[in-house]
Design an enzyme around this catalytic site. Structure first.
Site, mmCIF file in Angstrom:
data_model
loop_
_atom_site.group_PDB
_atom_site.id
_atom_site.type_symbol
_atom_site.label_atom_id
_atom_site.label_comp_id
_atom_site.label_asym_id
_atom_site.label_seq_id
_atom_site.Cartn_x
_atom_site.Cartn_y
_atom_site.Cartn_z
ATOM 1 N N HIS A 140 9.317 -9.075 81.528
ATOM 2 C CA HIS A 140 10.755 -8.928 81.306
ATOM 3 C C HIS A 140 11.118 -8.738 79.845
ATOM 4 C CE1 HIS A 140 12.184 -10.719 85.309
ATOM 5 N NE2 HIS A 140 12.498 -9.444 85.241
ATOM 6 N N GLU A 153 -3.723 13.043 92.996
ATOM 7 C CA GLU A 153 -4.305 11.888 92.300
ATOM 8 C C GLU A 153 -5.571 11.411 92.998
ATOM 9 O OE1 GLU A 153 -1.398 8.697 92.165
ATOM 10 O OE2 GLU A 153 -0.581 9.244 94.107
ATOM 11 N N ASP A 196 -4.472 7.469 88.552
ATOM 12 C CA ASP A 196 -5.327 7.268 89.722
ATOM 13 C C ASP A 196 -6.451 8.303 89.797
ATOM 14 O OD1 ASP A 196 -4.477 4.944 91.093
ATOM 15 O OD2 ASP A 196 -2.622 5.962 91.635
ATOM 16 N N CYS A 253 2.275 13.631 85.809
ATOM 17 C CA CYS A 253 3.127 12.474 85.512
ATOM 18 C C CYS A 253 2.301 11.229 85.194
ATOM 19 C CB CYS A 253 4.094 12.210 86.660
ATOM 20 S SG CYS A 253 3.259 11.928 88.227
HETATM 21 C C1 PEP Z 1 -0.744 8.107 88.519
HETATM 22 O O1 PEP Z 1 -1.527 7.618 89.332
HETATM 23 O O2 PEP Z 1 -1.098 8.782 87.545
HETATM 24 C C2 PEP Z 1 0.716 7.881 88.663
HETATM 25 C C3 PEP Z 1 1.578 8.520 87.905
HETATM 26 O O3 PEP Z 1 1.126 6.965 89.571
HETATM 27 P P1 PEP Z 1 1.036 5.368 89.370
HETATM 28 O O4 PEP Z 1 0.678 5.109 87.938
HETATM 29 O O5 PEP Z 1 2.371 4.876 89.744
HETATM 30 O O6 PEP Z 1 -0.051 5.009 90.331
HETATM 31 MG MG MG Z 2 -0.843 6.819 91.232
#
Ligand code: PEP
Ligand code: MG
Length: 567
Positions: free
Chosen positions: A186, A428, A452, A499
């Site tokens: 937090h 991923e 991932d 992402c």
């Molecule tokens: C990823 O796996 O790169 C991703 C963006 O998702 P998360 O980090 O939420 O698993």
């Molecule tokens: Mg992921």
């Protein structure tokens, strides 16, 4: 020099203000129940008043979501189950109020802590925060008051509770350093939204630092220097100025497009966890939202969020982004993210288990509710829906079919649905990357989740410190999987974004650009730096660099290649 985790960027030099928690000892005493119950009730009332005052002071400074933390605290004060237990213990065992509260609250705290779940541990922290305040009031001990600070300081504490953080005055609090906490605690989240430099998780900070010591807080590197010499102070003054200038200089890129020196355009967009994070993306010139992790909506709730609650959250983001693209990822629960109200049978390897789309295709009731909320929100902007953890074509086709079914139902009900909706998937899992050209026949776009993708490709648990050396975004094997994914998308005229954290890593920009990535999604504060790199390189040169990079043997060779090409 003490080391911790950089939680909120910046460099500051100031004296230490140590926030020491008054030490209290709780002993069991024989007492008069009537008097103790009275004391306990008065302490509850006083604590309630404190929290309300702190909330009032924080209003306007913090987002609605952060203010909700105080509502959670008020709920602890008002929890009849807990106070009834305390009162009956005082009555039955004729013990003192602080002792009864200590026993009862510790039971609650250990119950929440034993759940081995970050969200529940935060709840345990809330109970600890509130019950400590109540105990101080029972014992008549002064509660430390951060609002008394009237000179520039770096606050040093074991931990900063949300109520502490809310009392920090940006004018005087130039930074803070805490003993515990991680990037998602937090206090770290609040430091970022208040833009106060912070380093958390410095194990020995309370024993190494004295009140009034001169400190240099380097929240870029996650370091704290105690009583530095003149030369070091000068060095850091220069560093701080340089950093300030860099941040200010980058602001000119806020409304600029992201375009290479030879005219190749890409999009730089932001990752968000809640609708309130949109402000940061806009402030930093994000061209859209590339990943809205909707699981936080589920995690910050005590039961499954309703269709209406979800609709409102998604609509809020779309409206705030005002026609810019917003990629919303459907529920990615499981792995390290659990819901207290949705128990999942324990698994040997939860990251390889029942999570994300696997769970959603099994619990269609939960999935359909989210899809309906998203479809209803799609009328308010440029929505892209993205399914996480897709491994097979059939999973994607099934998920999309459910979306189509819900869309038809809504249209029949006369509900407006957006015309410009795209449906894509996260890449991923290596299986999806390898078969990307076939997936691209079904999906409108891909977004590569490198967090991932790398853990699955390297067979290295992303939660394990011991194998963290295998997190190698620039390893040629990973670059080849990324290339397969981008080429697969392009072969069908689709776009490909990223992402995972790699998208925002400055060193990776050149090679990702050269591989043809169309969209880079990252934390808001990384956007302008990424744009400045993109706008200073040539696409043609980066293509040549990428062609060489995928033929390398090691991540280090790729990094050397990048450093020798991009100055
Ligand atoms: C990823 O796996 O790169 C991703 C963006 O998702 P998360 O980090 O939420 O698993
Ligand atoms: Mg992921």
């Amino acid at each position: 020099m003490l080391k911790g985790i950089a939680a909120s960027s910046g460099i500051t030099i100031a004296k230490a203000y140590k926030l020491e928690t008054p030490q209290i000892t709780i002993e069991k005493k024989d007492s008069n129940p009537q008097e103790e119950i009275e004391k306990f009730k008065n302490a509850l009332a006083a604590s309630r008043k404190d929290i309300e005052t702190i909330k009032e002071r924080a209003t306007g400074k913090l987002s609605d979501e952060e203010l909700e933390i105080f509502d959670a605290h008020l709920m602890v004060v008002d929890d009849p189950a807990m106070s009834d237990e305390v009162i009956s213990m005082i009555e039955n065992e004729k013990v003192n109020a602080e002792y009864a509260l200590d026993v009862v609250s510790n039971n609650y705290i250990s119950m929440f802590e034993s759940l081995d779940d970050e969200y529940m541990r935060e709840r345990a922290a809330d109970i600890k925060d509130v019950t400590t305040r109540i105990k101080y009031h029972i014992l008549g001990v002064d509660v430390a008051d951060l609002s008394l600070i009237d000179q520039e300081v770096i606050v040093v504490a074991h931990d900063l509770t949300p109520s502490d953080t809310a009392q920090l005055d940006k004018k005087f609090t130039k930074g803070f350093a805490t003993e515990i906490g991680g990037r998602t605690s937090h206090s770290a989240i609040m430091a970022r939204s208040l833009e106060i430099p912070a380093v958390v998780g410095i194990a020995s900070v309370m024993s190494e630092v004295k009140h009034g010591d001169l400190l240099i807080l380097d929240a870029l590197k996650g370091q704290l220097i105690v009583n530095p010499d003149e030369k070091t102070i000068e060095q850091y003054q220069e560093k701080a100025e340089k950093y300030q200038k860099e941040v200010a200089a980058l602001k000119v890129l806020k409304d600029k497009e992201t375009i290479t020196t030879d005219g190749h355009k890409v999009e730089i967009v932001g990752n968000i966890g809640t609708p309130d994070d949109v402000a940061g993306v806009i402030d930093n010139g994000g061209e859209g939202v590339g990943l809205y992790r909707t699981e936080f909506l589920y995690m910050n709730s005590t039961e499954l969020p309703t269709e209406q609650q979800q609709f409102e959250a998604y609509k809020k983001v779309l409206v705030a982004m005002n026609g810019k693209p917003v990629v919303v990822r459907t529920l990615d629960i499981g792995g390290d993210k659990k819901l207290p109200y949705l128990p999942i049978d324990p698994e040997m390897n939860p990251f390889l288990g029942y999570r994300a789309i696997r769970l959603c295709l099994d619990r269609k009731d939960i999935f359909r509710t989210q899809l309906r909320a998203l479809l209803r929100a799609s009328a308010y902007g440029k929505l892209r829906i993205m399914f996480p953890m897709i491994a097979t074509i059939d999973e994607f086709v099934s998920a999309k079919a459910l979306l189509e079914e819900e869309k038809e139902k809504l249209v029949k009900e006369g509900v407006e649905v957006g015309q410009d909706l795209q449906v894509g998937m996260m890449v991923e899992i290596p299986a999806a990357a390898v078969l990307a050209d076939e997936f691209a026949k079904y999906a409108d776009f891909f977004s590569i989740g490198t967090n991932d993708l790398i853990q699955y490709s390297m067979a290295a648990d992303r939660m394990s410190e011991k194998v963290s050396y295998l997190y190698q975004p620039l390893n040629p094997s990973i670059l080849r999987l990324i290339k397969l994914t981008i080429d697969g998308a392009h072969s069908q005229g689709k776009w490909c974004g990223m992402c995972g954290e790699m998208a925002g890593e400055p060193d990776a920009m050149a090679v990702l650009m050269g591989l043809g990535l169309d969209e880079f999604s990252m934390s808001a504060t990384s956007i302008l730096k990424a744009r400045s790199i993109a706008n200073s390189i040539s696409y043609q040169e980066m293509q040549q660099l990428a062609a060489k990079a995928v033929k390398c043997q090691r991540a280090q060779e790729v990094l050397d290649l990048i450093h020798s090409t991009v100055k």
